[in-house]
Design an enzyme around this catalytic site. Sequence first.
Site, short mmCIF file in Angstrom:
data_model
loop_
_atom_site.label_atom_id
_atom_site.label_comp_id
_atom_site.label_asym_id
_atom_site.label_seq_id
_atom_site.Cartn_x
_atom_site.Cartn_y
_atom_site.Cartn_z
N VAL B 49 83.70 28.06 85.93
CA VAL B 49 82.37 28.48 85.51
C VAL B 49 82.41 29.90 84.98
O VAL B 49 81.75 30.24 84.01
CB VAL B 49 81.37 28.40 86.70
CG1 VAL B 49 80.02 28.94 86.25
CG2 VAL B 49 81.25 26.96 87.17
N CYS B 50 83.19 30.70 85.64
CA CYS B 50 83.22 32.12 85.35
C CYS B 50 83.38 32.41 83.86
O CYS B 50 82.62 33.22 83.30
CB CYS B 50 84.34 32.81 86.12
SG CYS B 50 84.42 32.33 87.85
N PRO B 51 84.33 31.83 83.18
CA PRO B 51 84.49 32.24 81.78
C PRO B 51 83.26 31.93 80.94
O PRO B 51 82.93 32.70 80.04
CB PRO B 51 85.71 31.45 81.30
CG PRO B 51 86.02 30.45 82.35
CD PRO B 51 85.36 30.88 83.61
N LEU B 54 80.90 34.71 81.72
CA LEU B 54 81.37 35.98 81.16
C LEU B 54 81.20 35.99 79.65
O LEU B 54 80.85 37.02 79.06
CB LEU B 54 82.82 36.23 81.57
CG LEU B 54 83.00 36.61 83.04
CD1 LEU B 54 84.45 36.44 83.48
CD2 LEU B 54 82.58 38.07 83.29
#
EC number: 1.11.1.26
Lengths: 190, 190, 190, 190, 190, 190, 190, 190, 190, 190
Positions: B49-51, B54
């Site tokens: 999920v993070c990318p 970001l």
Amino acid sequence: MIGKEIQPFVAQAFKPTAQGKGEFVEVTDGDVRGNWAVFFFYPADFTFVCPTELEDLAEQYDTLKGMGVEVYSVSTDTHFSHKAWHETSEKIAKIKFPMLGDQNHTIANNFGVLREGQGLADRATFVVDPDGVIQVMEITSEGVGRNATELVRKIKAAQYVRANPGQVCPAKWEEGDDTLAPSLDLVGKI
Amino acid sequence: MIGKEIQPFVAQAFKPTAQGKGEFVEVTDGDVRGNWAVFFFYPADFTFVCPTELEDLAEQYDTLKGMGVEVYSVSTDTHFSHKAWHETSEKIAKIKFPMLGDQNHTIANNFGVLREGQGLADRATFVVDPDGVIQVMEITSEGVGRNATELVRKIKAAQYVRANPGQVCPAKWEEGDDTLAPSLDLVGKI
Amino acid sequence: MIGKEIQPFVAQAFKPTAQGKGEFVEVTDGDVRGNWAVFFFYPADFTFVCPTELEDLAEQYDTLKGMGVEVYSVSTDTHFSHKAWHETSEKIAKIKFPMLGDQNHTIANNFGVLREGQGLADRATFVVDPDGVIQVMEITSEGVGRNATELVRKIKAAQYVRANPGQVCPAKWEEGDDTLAPSLDLVGKI
Amino acid sequence: MIGKEIQPFVAQAFKPTAQGKGEFVEVTDGDVRGNWAVFFFYPADFTFVCPTELEDLAEQYDTLKGMGVEVYSVSTDTHFSHKAWHETSEKIAKIKFPMLGDQNHTIANNFGVLREGQGLADRATFVVDPDGVIQVMEITSEGVGRNATELVRKIKAAQYVRANPGQVCPAKWEEGDDTLAPSLDLVGKI
Amino acid sequence: MIGKEIQPFVAQAFKPTAQGKGEFVEVTDGDVRGNWAVFFFYPADFTFVCPTELEDLAEQYDTLKGMGVEVYSVSTDTHFSHKAWHETSEKIAKIKFPMLGDQNHTIANNFGVLREGQGLADRATFVVDPDGVIQVMEITSEGVGRNATELVRKIKAAQYVRANPGQVCPAKWEEGDDTLAPSLDLVGKI
Amino acid sequence: MIGKEIQPFVAQAFKPTAQGKGEFVEVTDGDVRGNWAVFFFYPADFTFVCPTELEDLAEQYDTLKGMGVEVYSVSTDTHFSHKAWHETSEKIAKIKFPMLGDQNHTIANNFGVLREGQGLADRATFVVDPDGVIQVMEITSEGVGRNATELVRKIKAAQYVRANPGQVCPAKWEEGDDTLAPSLDLVGKI
Amino acid sequence: MIGKEIQPFVAQAFKPTAQGKGEFVEVTDGDVRGNWAVFFFYPADFTFVCPTELEDLAEQYDTLKGMGVEVYSVSTDTHFSHKAWHETSEKIAKIKFPMLGDQNHTIANNFGVLREGQGLADRATFVVDPDGVIQVMEITSEGVGRNATELVRKIKAAQYVRANPGQVCPAKWEEGDDTLAPSLDLVGKI
Amino acid sequence: MIGKEIQPFVAQAFKPTAQGKGEFVEVTDGDVRGNWAVFFFYPADFTFVCPTELEDLAEQYDTLKGMGVEVYSVSTDTHFSHKAWHETSEKIAKIKFPMLGDQNHTIANNFGVLREGQGLADRATFVVDPDGVIQVMEITSEGVGRNATELVRKIKAAQYVRANPGQVCPAKWEEGDDTLAPSLDLVGKI
Amino acid sequence: MIGKEIQPFVAQAFKPTAQGKGEFVEVTDGDVRGNWAVFFFYPADFTFVCPTELEDLAEQYDTLKGMGVEVYSVSTDTHFSHKAWHETSEKIAKIKFPMLGDQNHTIANNFGVLREGQGLADRATFVVDPDGVIQVMEITSEGVGRNATELVRKIKAAQYVRANPGQVCPAKWEEGDDTLAPSLDLVGKI
Amino acid sequence: MIGKEIQPFVAQAFKPTAQGKGEFVEVTDGDVRGNWAVFFFYPADFTFVCPTELEDLAEQYDTLKGMGVEVYSVSTDTHFSHKAWHETSEKIAKIKFPMLGDQNHTIANNFGVLREGQGLADRATFVVDPDGVIQVMEITSEGVGRNATELVRKIKAAQYVRANPGQVCPAKWEEGDDTLAPSLDLVGKI
């Protein structure tokens, strides 16, 4: 707070049926479990930002009920005060969800949002899953209004993830968007 | 957390200029004060999920810079790892803000978002005003993506309130909408 | 409590001028000293016995002002709630003394009348002399109304004793009745 | 104190039959339970305000007995001293209720009315219901006499509320006056 | 206790001049120092053994005054009670020394003679020298009367020893009897 | 100490039969119970006042034995030392009661009469009843001799009170004198 | 204990001149320093092994004085007892060194030789050098006599070593025997 | 230490048969009990006074074995070091008793003879009876040699006293000398 | 331990010049600072693996001295024992570096290598830089010999890194091999 | 650490099969027991000395597997990061043993090698036997590379000693070299 279970509480609430009408009911943490729930804290009855936020939420209440989500508004006022406010404010009169009286500060302390030295709760929202576990939280400072539409989006994502183990929702995910299935091959590839 | 000042920290960060290029810089709480700041925590480099979150934030970075807001992404990976990720991920390569290495867990602990027993940070966002005071916070559970557009909306509201003492922003307030000036006469009237 | 000095507090109060009109003022223990004062605690705005007691007291307010006595009503509701109640209740609308908001429980705790586990104050009255020393106190359980006429009688006796050192007022003393001057010769003679 | 149960005690008492006549009896908290009771504290035998108050109370004793209320006067003197005072004072000679000797300070401490550093009790009255629970309390400073008629009025109200659950007595309520039945519809309407 | 200095106290006393006449005076440990003193504790005014002991002591009062000794009787009754007793008892009416009210238990505790759980003093006598140092003590149980003649004998011996350093008084020593001057040659020779 | 039970002890004693003759026996608190006993403490063997007091007591020993009273003299010397003193001193040679060696300081500490920092006992007498309860105590400072005749008088009074429950002995009571039976009617009459 | 300095003490001593003659003197740790000293502890005056040991030591006293060594005998008896023993025992009458009274147990405790629960000292000898430092110690159980000749041998060795730094005395060394000068070359060679 | 039982220990020892020959054995406190034992502590292998003392003791070993006494020498060296010393030193080569390695300091601490801050044992001797109880102890400072002949004398006296209850050995007692039987008649007669 | 400074110690050492010859010197932590040093711990003199390791190290001593490195061997034996071992063992006789006696366990405890309950040091090596900071450590269990050649390799690497800030030595680096200069561009490239 | 058992841990690991390929597996202390194991700590992925050491170790992995030894590399990076590094670094791509993610610092703390205040592990190697007991350890400071060949040599010696109880390996022992069998006769002979 995320991933923690809600703690026990017992509260008197005003559950409206029509403007200034309704009943006084007791709500406990036991009533919350088994369904999705939103705890919507605000500082005080009869004040300024709160009614716009509560009205905004009241307008999403049917949608949320349709998603299986109960809503609890909470302030450190009594249920008597909630009833009186509901009767006299047009915006508040739209509310149909239980308004919890937390004049003993138990619930605000449980969620860690009692403002030290003021006796008032933060402007805080918590989404709780059917196991009583907090999945989403948000707090804004005095004077910054929340957004019930964004709240609905996040609850939908949380519900999707619970219903589809092994799937995750990317940023800004809306119902129907693609999700991701994490796997070793994806590591470093997104 | 709302209304609390940020605590001291010293961190090594990777500040990108182009994909996998840039420099290693030291960032401290002293660098944060004086401007608005966003602390954007996520669990781990090279995950899922993070990318997307970001990338979503990276796309708002110019807008935020224009509003006088610096952005700091934080995970418990090292700055070496951040640099390697920036070099190998297309989404991450879009980032131009400093990526803080918190492998010592100081910053995640300062903001209360270290997941007990995991050594990873929550998916948490904090908006900090120029006095180092937290004004807005939000945490979502694993798998629920955040929304950078809503973040921008809330920062604008917080900036408006700071710039206009005596005014508050109602729910869903967008730049240009009406605000409210609390007064005794408005008590119970909204 | 008798013979103890009142403790520091800061409270927001609604000070009415006409029904639902008036101003928000800050009241502190410093404002209390220098004059006789009555602290009149009650459980909650918008409830049942309280308004009859507050109306009873409101009707004695001119008398009490004439005796140099200020009155402060106190509940754990906010000053916003007090204002709303004043606006909507005929009985409460008669009040002209400051209504203190004690949602932080400081004043109720200072006087030892916060009901454990309820977040509400007892039905308690305290008479405080110009040195801030409590001279008379009275508490009745839920459902038993107080009597403002008897309160006036006791304040008059306390004022008489303060004004006439060496004199004491016998039981049921009313203004104009005889008093006693204690002396060794009177020991065992009354 | 209101709503608290009385604590255990054992005391020697003088129970008069005629002037200076009577018997020495032991009174305990167990004797108190099962009936309404008044504990009437005063500083010292052979002093000044006390005898007028005790005489005032003695004159209401038949009324109180008729209401099912026992009266206990208490000071830190011994039962020997009570007997001697009863024999030598015309006013005290009217007493027919038990006069408790509390030279060990147990009872005064139980009710929280021992004056620190003096070894004397406050001028305090407590009304205790048949369950041993304190329903009404009142304390006046040195020199301010109490009023037994008002005491009778308050006990009648407390007895009415106990006998009629769901009814409350408004301010200044006298036997026969209207009472109120609290309900949601009355919220904010009184 | 022997060899210990008396501790601070402040007491109200009845100092009689004629039966039931006299004045209320304050007595402190400071008043005691500089002269020989007797502290004569007894359980309670208006009781049985005490008056015979107090009468016995009253009859030696002129002798003791002639020896430079002040007498203080002490019970946990008040000075009001002492005055009333003096007025009504023939034996007590003979007393001319100050009768200390110790209803706060300070003096009885100072001398270690408060009966645990009773609030009454032991039947105890203490002889204090002009430096405030206890030289002789005696306690008898309930029901065993003391002997003022023997008390006078012991005080004379204590005064002799103080006046004649290096001399000691053998058993049963009466004024005028031989005394002993300890020396190495007397070791084992008596 | 009055009303307290004696504490456990084990001691070696010299029990004389003729001058310097006798036997070494062990005496414990168990041996004391069941009879009246006198504990007669003194500072040291081979010194000055002590032998006159011990001789005085020795001369009353037959009387005391006739009253059912055992006598124990106690100092912090050993039983060897007691035996040697008995052999060499004419006065001490009159002793026929057990002389306890308390070089371990247990007994003197039990009765609270060890002089701090000296290792010697006070000049103290204790009368113990057959239940091991202390009824009378007396201490005189260094150099003031005691009086065995007065001791006998007090033991007789104590024995009378024990034998005649409900009777008390007035001051200076001698065998055969009137006693008093306390009753309510006597309150304040003596 | 070896190598430790003696601790402070103050004691009364009997210093004999002839049988049962002499004087009472105060001896402190300050008197000990500056000369060699022997502390010779024994359980009790008037007992059995002790006098043979003390006589044995008394016979070496001139030799020891000639070597600059003072002798102090110590038991938990008083100096009065020591004087009486000196007067009545032929063996003890030979003593000319100070006999310390340690009835307060200070010295026996300082040297760690008080028998727990007995109040008596061990049969212990300590040799103390002019700096107050213990150089030699010896303790034997009850019933085993010491040997003053061996004590003299050991003090001579200790004095030799102090006077001749770098020399040590082998086993059984007597005055005049060879000593050893430790050096690296002697390591493992003896 | 006298009268105390030895504490548990486990040690590796070198038990010689011929110069540098023998075996490594484990010795525990259990091996010690049941026989008389000497613990002979010394500072270090390969040093100076120690070998003369150990040789002196080795020469008494047959005598001691004949008396039923085992000998244990102890230093903080290892058993490896003891073996090497035995092989290279003529004096040490005479030893036939077990040489205990106490490099862990357990035994020296048990007997209270570890020199603080040095890691070496005192020059200390302990005689232990078959019950494991210490009967005789002796310590000399660095450089003062012990005397095995005097040690044998003291063990004989201790064995005599154990074998003949009721007898004690006077000073300088040698086998065959008279002993004393303590009795009351002997008190003060020796 | 790496990166920690050595702690204070004072030790006696045997510094050999020829077999069994040399001198006793005191070595402290102060002597260590300013040069590179090796602390070479081993369990005990006169044992088995240790001498082969010490011989191996002795053969590298000239090389190490040439590199500016001092060597200290350490066991819990005394310096007397070290001297004796040096005299009797051919392998040990090759040693020319100081052999520290740590019978007080200070140094082994400082470096954390005292085997619990045994009083022996681990088979441990520490390399200390001129600032007294530990740079390299190694421990092997009982029975596994170390390798002085590898030790020399590691010291050379450590010296190179100290002399060339910004350079690091890769695995198996030998003098003359390439080193690496870390830089952002190298991140993830090796 | 030597001789201590490893403590419990649970870790996610990347176990490679080909460059950047493999699987994520959970490794616990339970997996380690039963075989020989090497724990190879290093500071951080994507840095400088580490990859040369890890490559050096990877090249010995077949040899170690042949000896029955498993290898675990450990840093405070996540298993995601290990996977990404394996994919992008040629040297790291050679690794076939599990790479443990210790971002929670548990394993580094267990082995005592977490650098205080940095959140990174030391450059430390531990050899663990099949009982989970640490047999060999080694740490080098930042910048000094280890040597896998020497590690293999030490593991072989440790395995030999475990397989051949009673044998020990001298310094620099290589497989096939002679070993030693300790015995009393060898003491001081090597």
